[in-house]
Design a protein around this motif. Structure first.
Motif, PDB file in Angstrom:
ATOM      1  N   UNK A  30      -0.798  -6.709  10.511  1.00 58.03           N
ATOM      2  CA  UNK A  30      -2.426  -6.115  10.581  1.00 58.03           C
ATOM      3  C   UNK A  30      -3.342  -7.291  11.381  1.00 58.03           C
TER       4      UNK A  30
ATOM      5  N   UNK B 205       3.579  -7.455  22.652  1.00 56.19           N
ATOM      6  CA  UNK B 205       4.144  -7.670  21.037  1.00 56.19           C
ATOM      7  C   UNK B 205       4.172  -9.664  21.669  1.00 56.19           C
ATOM      8  N   UNK B 206       4.006 -10.718  20.758  1.00 59.32           N
ATOM      9  CA  UNK B 206       4.051 -12.405  21.383  1.00 59.32           C
ATOM     10  C   UNK B 206       4.847 -12.091  22.077  1.00 59.32           C
TER      11      UNK B 206
ATOM     12  N   UNK C 157       2.660 -15.452  13.057  1.00 59.24           N
ATOM     13  CA  UNK C 157       3.421 -14.736  14.088  1.00 59.24           C
ATOM     14  C   UNK C 157       4.570 -15.498  14.586  1.00 59.24           C
ATOM     15  N   UNK C 158       3.582 -16.892  15.231  1.00 64.22           N
ATOM     16  CA  UNK C 158       5.207 -18.237  15.374  1.00 64.22           C
ATOM     17  C   UNK C 158       5.602 -19.048  14.518  1.00 64.22           C
TER      18      UNK C 158
ATOM     19  N   UNK D 264       0.423   4.261  -0.047  1.00 64.19           N
ATOM     20  CA  UNK D 264      -0.080   5.287   0.959  1.00 64.19           C
ATOM     21  C   UNK D 264       0.740   4.953   2.124  1.00 64.19           C
ATOM     22  N   UNK D 265      -0.044   4.178   2.818  1.00 63.43           N
ATOM     23  CA  UNK D 265       1.132   3.492   3.421  1.00 63.43           C
ATOM     24  C   UNK D 265       2.159   3.989   4.151  1.00 63.43           C
TER      25      UNK D 265
ATOM     26  N   UNK E  13       2.362 -19.339  22.888  1.00 59.98           N
ATOM     27  CA  UNK E  13       2.966 -19.486  22.175  1.00 59.98           C
ATOM     28  C   UNK E  13       2.868 -21.654  21.865  1.00 59.98           C
TER      29      UNK E  13
ATOM     30  N   UNK F 146       8.546  -6.637  16.009  1.00 56.55           N
ATOM     31  CA  UNK F 146       6.144  -6.608  15.466  1.00 56.55           C
ATOM     32  C   UNK F 146       6.097  -5.894  15.638  1.00 56.55           C
TER      33      UNK F 146
ATOM     34  N   UNK G 176      -6.984   3.876   8.903  1.00 61.79           N
ATOM     35  CA  UNK G 176      -5.710   4.862   9.660  1.00 61.79           C
ATOM     36  C   UNK G 176      -4.943   5.362   8.466  1.00 61.79           C
ATOM     37  N   UNK G 177      -4.971   5.243   7.418  1.00 61.42           N
ATOM     38  CA  UNK G 177      -4.530   6.280   6.448  1.00 61.42           C
ATOM     39  C   UNK G 177      -4.955   7.426   6.673  1.00 61.42           C
TER      40      UNK G 177
ATOM     41  N   UNK H 133       1.495  -1.130   0.118  1.00 59.29           N
ATOM     42  CA  UNK H 133       0.119   0.092  -0.464  1.00 59.29           C
ATOM     43  C   UNK H 133       1.127   1.050   0.136  1.00 59.29           C
TER      44      UNK H 133
ATOM     45  N   UNK I  35      -2.764 -12.598  14.164  1.00 58.75           N
ATOM     46  CA  UNK I  35      -3.154 -13.752  14.818  1.00 58.75           C
ATOM     47  C   UNK I  35      -1.938 -14.578  15.669  1.00 58.75           C
ATOM     48  N   UNK I  36      -1.643 -15.318  16.641  1.00 57.40           N
ATOM     49  CA  UNK I  36      -0.383 -16.552  17.228  1.00 57.40           C
ATOM     50  C   UNK I  36       0.362 -17.168  15.985  1.00 57.40           C
ATOM     51  N   UNK I  37      -0.479 -17.578  15.275  1.00 60.24           N
ATOM     52  CA  UNK I  37      -0.286 -18.646  14.446  1.00 60.24           C
ATOM     53  C   UNK I  37       0.699 -18.209  13.156  1.00 60.24           C
TER      54      UNK I  37
ATOM     55  N   UNK J 156     -10.817  -6.154   7.695  1.00 56.52           N
ATOM     56  CA  UNK J 156      -9.370  -5.025   7.505  1.00 56.52           C
ATOM     57  C   UNK J 156      -9.587  -4.229   6.197  1.00 56.52           C
TER      58      UNK J 156
ATOM     59  N   UNK K 222       0.728  -8.327   5.119  1.00 57.09           N
ATOM     60  CA  UNK K 222      -0.097  -8.525   4.179  1.00 57.09           C
ATOM     61  C   UNK K 222      -0.470  -8.200   2.609  1.00 57.09           C
TER      62      UNK K 222
ATOM     63  N   UNK L  84       0.283 -22.437  21.060  1.00 54.56           N
ATOM     64  CA  UNK L  84      -0.022 -22.993  19.249  1.00 54.56           C
ATOM     65  C   UNK L  84       1.445 -24.111  18.719  1.00 54.56           C
TER      66      UNK L  84
ATOM     67  N   UNK M  30     -10.904  -1.167   8.136  1.00 51.30           N
ATOM     68  CA  UNK M  30      -9.154  -0.241   8.818  1.00 51.30           C
ATOM     69  C   UNK M  30      -8.613   0.213   8.230  1.00 51.30           C
TER      70      UNK M  30
ATOM     71  N   UNK N 158      -3.914  -1.398  12.596  1.00 53.29           N
ATOM     72  CA  UNK N 158      -3.432  -0.069  12.732  1.00 53.29           C
ATOM     73  C   UNK N 158      -2.547   0.227  13.809  1.00 53.29           C
ATOM     74  N   UNK N 159      -0.840   0.966  13.508  1.00 51.15           N
ATOM     75  CA  UNK N 159       0.352   0.896  13.891  1.00 51.15           C
ATOM     76  C   UNK N 159      -0.413   2.458  14.622  1.00 51.15           C
TER      77      UNK N 159
ATOM     78  N   UNK O 286     -13.404 -14.529  19.461  1.00 61.11           N
ATOM     79  CA  UNK O 286     -12.578 -15.781  19.732  1.00 61.11           C
ATOM     80  C   UNK O 286     -12.463 -15.048  21.314  1.00 61.11           C
TER      81      UNK O 286
END
Lengths: 125, 660
Positions: A85, B438-439, A92-93, A14-15, B450, A104, B188-189, A12, A88-90, B181, A56, B453, B184, A108-109, B242
């Motif tokens: 965005x 952070x995870x 990231x793991x 713009x981002x 973690x 990480x 955000x922008x 993106x 989910x842990x999945x 998504x 993403x 998972x 949002x 939206x940041x 969830x």
């Protein structure tokens, strides 16, 4: 390696621009890439101090890009900040297991978090 | 009816004529009575037949499938929809045992479940599965009840095909995920652009621009809140939210909330009172969601109270924790009370827009409380204030662990499979607390998640998480349990190895198998607890062989390992000696230098890898020079870890812990 050059990889535009202007206002030089492939090329050419990698992007899997960055001689030591965005842990793991990002961020940041993480990652280098 | 009238005329009149001629009144009465009786009996018979036909029509034409199952478990009757659902004809179903209705693996489980619920509640209502002759498994919603047909006890089940409903639910999930998504990102922008403009990053701005942009930012933030609220409420109502439930100390959480709201209390001149029990009170809840519930209620309390106080009250009940937020505000009219938890109802507000509410706060709070299994209610009198109360489930370690294990056991019974249950307890030492989510932050629960998972991704285990432990269940018997435990151990150690820069984590593990170690969830858990060994202790018993031609280094390492608790250290100063020692007694780990006289490290490795007895001993290379990995690639494809001299002791420690 210039001390404060950052590479932002996000499809993106713009981002990318917004992140760049926020970071530039805080003293960093910023290069933008809008695809994984472009990101890899720019990483090798510009040798940034850190890379902000979006997860993403449709054209290339962020995990793939991360692994490629780690496997190339020129880029393997550059710290990577994973931007996702999806909270989910999945994924990231998965990233942790395949290329182990240094930090990480979630979209939206939050601009403060962004600056904090960049500073922390550069300090540890 | 005409038949009756005919009967009437053909029997009554001639009979009457006959008896009339004899002119006895009682006889006439008898004849009239008799005919009326016949008349009534026939009328009744007609009624019954008509009723039967009506019921038969309903039964046959019902859109849902209906089955009658006798007390012996055989199918007595079924309707047309049932034959369509199962793709079998009626003769193929009637007389068959009810097990043919369900997928073989789950049939007995469903039958038992129906029995159980009918015995307990008198009714059964659940989503289960049915199987057609083509082997197709169809999801159905089934309701069942017990009744009598004639003098036979039967169970009547009504089944509805819910495949379409499931499909729609899946579409809705996907939609919510995408919308979330897609909505949002542009927000955000926009928000960030306005923020940067206001910060002056995008150039100078005029006073008027700043004023308008600030208002603009508020509206964007409001939009974000509304979208988040809508998405939340959709997920909550679909039951799809969830939630990561864990044991949470409600007293600590409420105190933290009170602190967060204390500044607001000061601004509005209201007293914020907390009435909490002493000590801690653990609930089994999703912490962030509970904070959301309280924030919604407190936010409302502050909005509607001009003066006085707001009280947060919490007390212990048998299986619940009861919480309430009470204010001394203007109260709510009785007619408005039932509407309170509806979406978008903003009761008693002339200044709708002024306080930026979304009208969703209470419905979200209600949805969240109910998703925890709790209840929320309100008491209010106009002019006297309002009190919102809700209950949340308490945490009991054993309840959760036992129910997870019991469930697995009942499935194992159905599938005629053994089961092994592994209990892994984690303890964090030297954990740095960190504010960010952070995870890989230094929070034990995050780490637990973690690891869970990771174990689940392995594919062989199903997992449940507790306060400081993970319960992993695998469908293997006692003989394979040890092997599985080793696998789990390796996975966890690998994880700890990576995470150990930030924290020291120690863990203990135990296992028990069904049916060998026990028959119930409770027994299995008890056995697993009894079998628990501390990883650290187990490690310290292991044998380590240190091989290096520098005697000072060897002694240094031995001394250092001893201090670390490893008591069984053997040493060798060259390759030959090392092999001899290994031959006598196989070590659990070898620390190996590469450049040695007589026989180099490479040769040692080569020899070890070629011998079945020694090929899987973990090796850590300690080398002053670059390790030439090609030299042993022919013997082993696995990488052999190495650390360089001068030896970094912390790194050495990590590797030793990992490899043992």
């Amino acid at each position: 390696m210039a001390k404060n050059k950052l590479l932002v990889i996000d499809d993106n535009a713009f981002i990318g621009k917004l992140m760049a202007s926020r970071l530039t206002a805080n003293g960093y030089d910023v290069i933008i890439a809008t695809s994984g492939a472009e990101g890899l090329i720019k990483a090798e050419q510009e040798k940034p101090s850190a890379i902000l990698l979006d997860f993403t992007m449709p054209d290339m899997d962020g995990v793939e890009v991360g692994m490629k960055l780690r496997s190339h001689e020129a880029t393997k030591n550059i710290p990577i900040i994973m931007v996702t965005a999806r909270n989910e842990h999945a994924i990231v793991v998965k990233a942790m297991e395949s290329f182990n990002p240094e930090a990480y961020l979630t979209k939206p940041f939050n601009p403060e978090k962004l600056l904090e993480e960049v500073k922390r990652v550069l300090k540890n280098d | 009816m005409t038949k009756v009238i005919r009967l009437f005329f053909f029997i009554f009149l001639p009979a009457a004529a006959v008896y009339y001629l004899r002119s006895s009144v009682t006889d006439v009465i008898l004849v009239i009575g008799g005919t009326l009786l016949v008349f009534l009996i026939n009328a009744a018979k007609e009624e019954i037949k008509a009723n039967e036909n009506r019921l038969k029509l309903i039964f046959e034409n019902a859109k849902d499938a209906i089955f009658w199952v006798g007390s012996d478990g055989t199918i007595i009757n079924c309707n047309r929809s049932a034959t369509l659902l199962l793709k079998r004809t009626k003769p193929e179903l009637v007389g068959q045992p009810q097990t043919i209705l369900y997928p073989p693996a789950k049939a007995q489980h469903y039958i038992d479940l129906i029995d159980e619920q009918l015995n307990a509640n008198g009714a059964f209502d659940n989503d289960i599965e049915i199987i057609s002759t083509t082997g197709e498994i169809v999801p159905i919603q089934m309701t069942a009840s017990r009744t009598k047909i004639g003098n036979k006890n039967i169970t009547q089940s009504i089944a509805r095909d819910i495949s379409e409903r499931r499909h729609l639910e899946a579409l809705k999930d996907e939609f919510l995920g995408t919308v979330s998504h897609e909505l949002r990102t542009p927000l955000t922008t926009v928000k960030e652009t306005i923020a940067q403009t206001l910060d002056g990053i995008l150039g100078p701005t005029t006073e008027q621009q700043r004023e308008f942009l600030t208002l603009c930012l508020e509206d964007i933030e409001r939009l974000v809140r509304i979208i988040n609220g809508l998405l939340d409420i959709s997920k909550i109502e679909a039951g799809k939210i969830k939630m990561t439930k864990e044991p949470v100390d409600m007293v600590a959480l409420t105190s933290k909330l009170a602190y967060l709201f204390s500044s607001r209390a000061k601004e509005t001149n209201l007293r914020l009172i907390t009435e909490l029990p002493q000590g801690s009170l653990e609930a089994y809840v999703d912490q962030d969601r509970v904070i959301q519930i309280f924030t919604n209620l407190l936010g409302n309390a502050f909005k509607f109270t001009e003066k006085g106080s707001i009280t947060i009250h919490m007390e212990e009940r048998a299986r619940w924790i009861e919480c309430s937020v009470a204010d001394t505000g203007k109260g709510i009219n009785p007619e408005d009370l039932p509407k309170l938890f509806n979406r978008f109802e903003q009761v008693g507000r002339a200044q709708f827009h002024k306080d930026g509410g979304t009208g969703l706060g209470l419905s979200i709070a209600k949805g969240l409380v109910e998703n925890h299994g709790g209840k929320i209610w309100v008491e209010s009198k106009p002019g006297e204030g309002t009190k919102f109360s809700f209950i949340l489930p308490r945490y009991e370690r054993d309840v959760i662990a036992i129910s997870a294990i019991s469930e697995a056991i009942s499935m194992a019974n159905v599938m005629h499979q053994p089961l092994s249950v592994f209990v892994i307890k984690l303890k964090g030492l030297n954990m740095h607390s960190s504010k960010d989510e952070r995870p890989n932050s230094h929070n034990l629960h995050e780490i637990l998640l973690e690891i869970e998972n990771m174990i689940r991704a392995n594919g062989k285990f199903s997992t449940t998480i507790g306060k400081e432990e993970i319960i992993a269940i695998a469908p293997v018997g006692k003989s394979e349990a040890a092997g599985m435990q080793t696998q789990l151990r390796r996975m966890i150690k690998g994880f700890i190895f990576e995470a150990s820069q930030e924290a020291q984590i120690s863990f203990s593990y135990g296992h028990a198998s069904f049916p060998q170690d026990g028959a119930s969830g409770r027994d299995i858990l008890k056995k697993a607890d009894e079998n628990t060994a501390e990883e650290a202790q187990v490690q310290k018993q292991q044998n380590i062989l240190v091989v290096d031609d520098e005697p000072t280094l060897v002694e240094g390492l031995r001394h250092w390992l001893n201090r670390g608790g490893y008591k069984n250290i053997a040493t060798a100063t060259d390759g030959q000696e090392a092999l001899e020692k290994i031959d006598q007694s196989v070590p659990d780990l070898i620390l190996l230098d590469m450049r040695m006289p007589r026989m180099s490290g490479y040769e040692v490795i080569g020899r070890l890898k070629q011998n079945a007895k020694t090929q899987s001993i973990p090796i850590l290379i300690i080398s002053a020079y670059e390790v030439e990995t090609e030299k042993f690639r022919q013997y082993t494809t696995n990488a052999i870890p190495s650390i360089s001299k001068p030896v970094n002791m912390e790194l050495l420690q990590k590797w030793v812990e990992y490899l043992l």
